[in-house]
Design a protein around this motif. Sequence first.
Motif, PDB file in Angstrom:
ATOM      1  N   VAL A 136       0.855  -1.183   0.000  1.00  0.00           N
ATOM      2  CA  VAL A 136       0.000   0.000   0.000  1.00  0.00           C
ATOM      3  C   VAL A 136       0.893   1.235   0.000  1.00  0.00           C
ATOM      4  O   VAL A 136       1.750   1.396   0.877  1.00  0.00           O
ATOM      5  CB  VAL A 136      -0.945   0.019   1.210  1.00  0.00           C
ATOM      6  CG1 VAL A 136      -1.796   1.291   1.197  1.00  0.00           C
ATOM      7  CG2 VAL A 136      -1.837  -1.209   1.207  1.00  0.00           C
ATOM      8  N   GLY A 137       0.676   2.093  -0.995  1.00  0.00           N
ATOM      9  CA  GLY A 137       1.483   3.291  -1.152  1.00  0.00           C
ATOM     10  C   GLY A 137       2.015   3.378  -2.571  1.00  0.00           C
ATOM     11  O   GLY A 137       2.151   2.360  -3.263  1.00  0.00           O
ATOM     12  N   THR A 138       2.310   4.599  -3.001  1.00  0.00           N
ATOM     13  CA  THR A 138       2.812   4.797  -4.363  1.00  0.00           C
ATOM     14  C   THR A 138       4.016   5.730  -4.403  1.00  0.00           C
ATOM     15  O   THR A 138       4.421   6.174  -5.465  1.00  0.00           O
ATOM     16  CB  THR A 138       1.690   5.363  -5.262  1.00  0.00           C
ATOM     17  OG1 THR A 138       1.152   6.545  -4.651  1.00  0.00           O
ATOM     18  CG2 THR A 138       0.585   4.345  -5.480  1.00  0.00           C
ATOM     19  N   GLY A 139       4.573   6.036  -3.252  1.00  0.00           N
ATOM     20  CA  GLY A 139       5.758   6.881  -3.211  1.00  0.00           C
ATOM     21  C   GLY A 139       7.018   6.112  -3.574  1.00  0.00           C
ATOM     22  O   GLY A 139       6.965   4.942  -3.979  1.00  0.00           O
ATOM     23  N   THR A 140       8.153   6.758  -3.398  1.00  0.00           N
ATOM     24  CA  THR A 140       9.435   6.157  -3.779  1.00  0.00           C
ATOM     25  C   THR A 140       9.691   4.858  -3.031  1.00  0.00           C
ATOM     26  O   THR A 140      10.105   3.855  -3.615  1.00  0.00           O
ATOM     27  CB  THR A 140      10.583   7.150  -3.497  1.00  0.00           C
ATOM     28  OG1 THR A 140      10.325   8.351  -4.209  1.00  0.00           O
ATOM     29  CG2 THR A 140      11.917   6.585  -3.937  1.00  0.00           C
ATOM     30  N   GLY A 149      -3.014   2.262  -4.654  1.00  0.00           N
ATOM     31  CA  GLY A 149      -2.795   3.704  -4.561  1.00  0.00           C
ATOM     32  C   GLY A 149      -4.108   4.447  -4.605  1.00  0.00           C
ATOM     33  O   GLY A 149      -5.183   3.845  -4.812  1.00  0.00           O
ATOM     34  N   ARG A 150      -4.036   5.767  -4.460  1.00  0.00           N
ATOM     35  CA  ARG A 150      -5.261   6.558  -4.325  1.00  0.00           C
ATOM     36  C   ARG A 150      -5.905   6.937  -5.656  1.00  0.00           C
ATOM     37  O   ARG A 150      -7.009   7.465  -5.678  1.00  0.00           O
ATOM     38  CB  ARG A 150      -4.967   7.822  -3.514  1.00  0.00           C
ATOM     39  CG  ARG A 150      -4.756   7.564  -2.040  1.00  0.00           C
ATOM     40  CD  ARG A 150      -4.397   8.814  -1.290  1.00  0.00           C
ATOM     41  NE  ARG A 150      -3.090   9.338  -1.696  1.00  0.00           N
ATOM     42  CZ  ARG A 150      -2.546  10.431  -1.201  1.00  0.00           C
ATOM     43  NH1 ARG A 150      -3.195  11.131  -0.283  1.00  0.00           N
ATOM     44  NH2 ARG A 150      -1.369  10.845  -1.603  1.00  0.00           N
ATOM     45  N   GLY A 151      -5.227   6.698  -6.770  1.00  0.00           N
ATOM     46  CA  GLY A 151      -5.812   7.040  -8.062  1.00  0.00           C
ATOM     47  C   GLY A 151      -5.079   6.346  -9.181  1.00  0.00           C
ATOM     48  O   GLY A 151      -3.951   5.859  -9.002  1.00  0.00           O
ATOM     49  N   GLU A 152      -5.711   6.313 -10.369  1.00  0.00           N
ATOM     50  CA  GLU A 152      -5.101   5.639 -11.514  1.00  0.00           C
ATOM     51  C   GLU A 152      -3.784   6.300 -11.903  1.00  0.00           C
ATOM     52  O   GLU A 152      -2.855   5.631 -12.369  1.00  0.00           O
ATOM     53  CB  GLU A 152      -6.067   5.641 -12.700  1.00  0.00           C
ATOM     54  CG  GLU A 152      -7.314   4.786 -12.500  1.00  0.00           C
ATOM     55  CD  GLU A 152      -7.008   3.297 -12.414  1.00  0.00           C
ATOM     56  OE1 GLU A 152      -5.876   2.884 -12.741  1.00  0.00           O
ATOM     57  OE2 GLU A 152      -7.909   2.530 -12.011  1.00  0.00           O
ATOM     58  N   THR A 194       4.103   1.991 -12.002  1.00  0.00           N
ATOM     59  CA  THR A 194       4.490   1.122 -13.124  1.00  0.00           C
ATOM     60  C   THR A 194       5.541   1.801 -13.997  1.00  0.00           C
ATOM     61  O   THR A 194       6.523   1.163 -14.411  1.00  0.00           O
ATOM     62  CB  THR A 194       3.261   0.754 -13.963  1.00  0.00           C
ATOM     63  OG1 THR A 194       2.288   0.139 -13.110  1.00  0.00           O
ATOM     64  CG2 THR A 194       3.635  -0.209 -15.079  1.00  0.00           C
ATOM     65  N   ALA A 195       5.351   3.095 -14.255  1.00  0.00           N
ATOM     66  CA  ALA A 195       6.317   3.829 -15.080  1.00  0.00           C
ATOM     67  C   ALA A 195       7.676   3.898 -14.401  1.00  0.00           C
ATOM     68  O   ALA A 195       8.722   3.732 -15.046  1.00  0.00           O
ATOM     69  CB  ALA A 195       5.793   5.234 -15.356  1.00  0.00           C
ATOM     70  N   GLY A 196       7.667   4.123 -13.084  1.00  0.00           N
ATOM     71  CA  GLY A 196       8.925   4.199 -12.343  1.00  0.00           C
ATOM     72  C   GLY A 196       9.672   2.879 -12.337  1.00  0.00           C
ATOM     73  O   GLY A 196      10.894   2.834 -12.502  1.00  0.00           O
ATOM     74  N   GLY A 248      -1.977  -3.282 -10.298  1.00  0.00           N
ATOM     75  CA  GLY A 248      -2.296  -2.053  -9.587  1.00  0.00           C
ATOM     76  C   GLY A 248      -3.781  -1.959  -9.306  1.00  0.00           C
ATOM     77  O   GLY A 248      -4.611  -2.464 -10.073  1.00  0.00           O
ATOM     78  N   ALA A 249      -4.137  -1.346  -8.190  1.00  0.00           N
ATOM     79  CA  ALA A 249      -5.545  -1.204  -7.823  1.00  0.00           C
ATOM     80  C   ALA A 249      -5.741   0.079  -7.035  1.00  0.00           C
ATOM     81  O   ALA A 249      -4.809   0.560  -6.365  1.00  0.00           O
ATOM     82  CB  ALA A 249      -6.010  -2.403  -6.991  1.00  0.00           C
ATOM     83  N   THR A 250      -6.944   0.630  -7.126  1.00  0.00           N
ATOM     84  CA  THR A 250      -7.262   1.827  -6.341  1.00  0.00           C
ATOM     85  C   THR A 250      -8.136   1.493  -5.139  1.00  0.00           C
ATOM     86  O   THR A 250      -8.443   2.371  -4.339  1.00  0.00           O
ATOM     87  CB  THR A 250      -7.979   2.865  -7.223  1.00  0.00           C
ATOM     88  OG1 THR A 250      -9.139   2.251  -7.800  1.00  0.00           O
ATOM     89  CG2 THR A 250      -7.060   3.362  -8.333  1.00  0.00           C
TER      90      THR A 250
END
Length: 406
Positions: A133-137, A157-160, A167-169, A197-199
């Motif tokens: 859970v989380g989308t930061g570094t 994460g909180r949004g698409e 995924t890009a990172g 990935g899921a919101t």
Amino acid sequence: MTDTSATQIHDTLVLPYLNHAVRMFEQSYASRGDIDNAMRFGCGYPRGPLTTLDEIGLDVVRDGLAARYAETGDNLHKPADLLEKLVAEGRTGKAAGRGFYTYEGDAVVADDETPSADDQPQLKHEIAKVGVVGTGTMASGIVQVFAQAGYDVVFVGRGEDKIAGVTAGITKGLDKLIERGKSDEETKAAVLGRLTGATSREALADVDIVVEAIAEDLDLKLELFRDFDRIIKQGAILATTTSSLPITQLADATSRPESVIGMHFFNPATVMKLVEVVTGPSTSAEVNETTLALCAKVGKVAVSCADRSGFIVNCLLFPYLNDAVLLSETGVELDVINDAIKAEAGFPMGPFQLLDVVGNDVSLAIQKELYAEFKEPGFAPAATLEKVVADGHLGRKTKRGFHDYS
């Protein structure tokens, strides 16, 4: 302070750090190997503190600390009882054949404190699917670590846009590995194929372990762990990457505190080898052993400790950094201190360089937590550290800290 030689600066800053490590071991907070591995793999130090003590000589360090204690009266400079005991027993380090470790010539040899090869942690729970859970570094790095190790990973994460960013990172990171000849397109495709990935947190329902890597906000984490308890299947491991918040409080927010554990990864997670595995008073032995084994399976060095402010690394690192700021307040130039520590201790960065990398606001917050927990007067945050934060000079991220990066 009149003597600003490199040796004196080293003794002023490094000897209390070594003493603190002895006390940590003396209190059975962590094993000698875990204390040393924590500082080697968490900070990039060439040697852990207990190995360093053996190399310098426990008697030499004890005498240096005693001199500082006589001068300052600071309890942090009083030689640890265990240090005095080992010196009295003639266990003065490598030259004597025995200190914190046992030696034959230059080599460390097994003794009664050496873990048995048969005691390697085993997976007591099956781990097939991992949730993050989380989308930061930090979260993105953890997702990549597990996916590269062959695990299917669901990340929330909180949004698409946030999901796409992870995924890009990871794609960019894998492309860099390919450029360096450390991977290939087939491996990249396999890793990306393991990502979902899921919101909605509901997507975590069937994971075997979930690793939380959101902001260091206790209320946010408590709400998240209550939701984990509602959503995630029984028997799953609920892990947090927190570096400073009480794992016990997160565990108490669930109906299954025995399943809650700390997995403190270091940033960047794809590069740094260390994970501090932190148990609360209710964490089950099976969950602890499985987490340690899982760390090994994904190529990390795991160290064990209990739920206490700072764990191992921060508890040893930040008082040393704070002491460096206090030393600068006596008039010693920052670069003189940086250069002395790199030359004498072999640390990869001087203390002020490291403070600016970590962030002076982060450093101040951790030092305040240590002061609140341990009540040591010597842990009180240095006035200059308080001032640079108040002035907004937070380090590299603001282009100015103890040094100017503009």
